[in-house]
Scaffold this active site. Sequence first.
Site, PDB file in Angstrom:
ATOM      1  N   TYR A  63     -93.714  46.452  40.661  1.00 55.29           N
ATOM      2  CA  TYR A  63     -93.725  47.822  40.715  1.00 55.29           C
ATOM      3  C   TYR A  63     -92.939  48.674  41.590  1.00 55.29           C
ATOM      4  CZ  TYR A  63     -98.119  47.186  37.968  1.00 55.29           C
ATOM      5  OH  TYR A  63     -99.347  46.673  37.077  1.00 55.29           O
ATOM      6  N   PHE A 213    -104.348  50.218  31.831  1.00 54.21           N
ATOM      7  CA  PHE A 213    -104.322  51.345  30.634  1.00 54.21           C
ATOM      8  C   PHE A 213    -105.759  51.858  30.395  1.00 54.21           C
ATOM      9  CE2 PHE A 213    -100.077  49.953  28.672  1.00 54.21           C
ATOM     10  CZ  PHE A 213     -99.291  49.990  29.965  1.00 54.21           C
ATOM     11  N   PRO A 214    -106.644  52.231  31.405  1.00 54.60           N
ATOM     12  CA  PRO A 214    -108.115  52.378  31.254  1.00 54.60           C
ATOM     13  C   PRO A 214    -107.988  53.738  30.475  1.00 54.60           C
ATOM     14  CG  PRO A 214    -107.615  52.535  33.338  1.00 54.60           C
ATOM     15  CD  PRO A 214    -106.538  51.838  33.020  1.00 54.60           C
ATOM     16  N   LEU A 215    -106.868  54.668  31.027  1.00 58.42           N
ATOM     17  CA  LEU A 215    -106.987  56.040  30.348  1.00 58.42           C
ATOM     18  C   LEU A 215    -105.916  56.012  29.452  1.00 58.42           C
ATOM     19  CD1 LEU A 215    -107.008  57.874  33.924  1.00 58.42           C
ATOM     20  CD2 LEU A 215    -109.032  57.499  32.384  1.00 58.42           C
ATOM     21  N   GLY A 216    -105.369  54.943  28.787  1.00 59.41           N
ATOM     22  CA  GLY A 216    -104.311  54.985  27.725  1.00 59.41           C
ATOM     23  C   GLY A 216    -103.057  54.645  28.250  1.00 59.41           C
ATOM     24  N   GLY A 217    -102.814  54.705  29.688  1.00 59.65           N
ATOM     25  CA  GLY A 217    -101.697  54.312  30.074  1.00 59.65           C
ATOM     26  C   GLY A 217    -100.621  55.328  30.170  1.00 59.65           C
ATOM     27  N   PHE A 218     -99.438  55.013  29.694  1.00 62.17           N
ATOM     28  CA  PHE A 218     -98.178  56.117  29.700  1.00 62.17           C
ATOM     29  C   PHE A 218     -98.506  57.350  28.928  1.00 62.17           C
ATOM     30  CE2 PHE A 218     -96.273  52.267  31.430  1.00 62.17           C
ATOM     31  CZ  PHE A 218     -95.827  52.477  32.467  1.00 62.17           C
ATOM     32  N   PRO A 220    -101.775  59.258  28.205  1.00 59.68           N
ATOM     33  CA  PRO A 220    -103.412  59.253  28.157  1.00 59.68           C
ATOM     34  C   PRO A 220    -103.691  59.588  26.855  1.00 59.68           C
ATOM     35  CG  PRO A 220    -102.200  60.131  30.125  1.00 59.68           C
ATOM     36  CD  PRO A 220    -100.946  59.862  29.038  1.00 59.68           C
ATOM     37  N   LEU A 221    -105.055  58.980  26.720  1.00 60.98           N
ATOM     38  CA  LEU A 221    -105.959  59.154  25.622  1.00 60.98           C
ATOM     39  C   LEU A 221    -105.978  60.464  25.013  1.00 60.98           C
ATOM     40  CD1 LEU A 221    -108.927  56.603  26.670  1.00 60.98           C
ATOM     41  CD2 LEU A 221    -107.293  56.296  24.756  1.00 60.98           C
TER      42      LEU A 221
END
Length: 288
Positions: A63, A213-218, A220-221
């Site tokens: 990263y 990506f718990p929130l959807g990653g780049f 977000p959900l």
Amino acid sequence: MSKLDAAGTYRLGDRDVRRLGYGAMQLAGSGVFGPPRDPAAARAVLRAALEAGVNHIDTSDFYGPHVTNQLIAEALHPYPVDLVIVTKIAARRGADGSWLPALSPEELTRAVHDNLRHLKLDVLEVVNFRSMLDVHGPAEGSLEAPLAVLAGLQQQGLIRHLGLSNVTARQVADAQRMFPVACVQNQYNLAHRGDDALVDSLAAQGIPYVPFFPLGGFSPLQSDALEGVARQLGATPMQVALAWLLQRSPNLLAIPGTSSVAHLTENLAAAGLVIPAGALAVLDQIAG
Ligand SMILES: NC(=O)c1ccc[n+]([C@@H]2O[C@H](COP(=O)([O-])OP(=O)(O)OC[C@H]3O[C@@H](n4cnc5c(N)ncnc54)[C@H](OP(=O)(O)O)[C@@H]3O)[C@@H](O)[C@H]2O)c1
């Protein structure tokens, strides 16, 4: 005591970590490449995470590269004794920011030493082997040769526990014939549930599953159902997405990423959010 205790703890390697942790990837510059615009703000997010009780941070030397590990060391070293830093290896960055495999024994060995140096550690608590057979998702194929190199580095005392990332259930089982697998880190969230069976089989073995990506990653959900449930519960959609993960299975450790203290605070408040059965049924429809 921390408000995060509402979500409980789970065994990761030989340490108990709070089930809401922090993923450091968003602290690097745009595209996870180069330094952030405001390094002091990035360090403030890390310090705020620990102040709130986070004791599990996910990172990697690819990263930036090197950026998030250096920020972690600058902000948090000397580390509190209960902090578990999990890193991952087996990839490198091209000059254009591309994600490339780095699987040779020399590259894997160098990656372990780079992580140790940049994180200012004598031993890495958990190292995930990040499969790059397909950068975008798990792909079948033998991982035996690079995993044998990592097992050797573990025997040298440089790594306490080994985990796997971006892998199939078969690759997990194959690796378990080589060493105890401490955790699995694959993409999984409300809308992306291909690993449901793997989550359950790891739970039965007491092994943490750590969704990336718990929130959807780049991106977000976003979903009407998610927003509706959030309104009903007086929470935000991201809090509902995290609470859903925490309720999904006791072996699920969440590592939401953010570059903002405000989002961090919002995300960590999900530890105390309970989703009732009716709302869970609504959320189940999101995966389609
Ligand atoms: N093993 C792997 O291959 C792999 C791959 C990807 C990630 N990871 C790990 O998994 C961790 C989590 O994944 P991730 O950080 O990529 O994705 P994520 O946690 O699903 O989502 C991060 C994104 O959501 C935004 N966000 C966070 N909290 C928010 C909130 N409360 N409201 C609105 N937006 C919010 C962030 O933007 P802001 O910065 O603006 O908050 C960022 O764009 C990473 O940090 C990394 O450690 C591993």
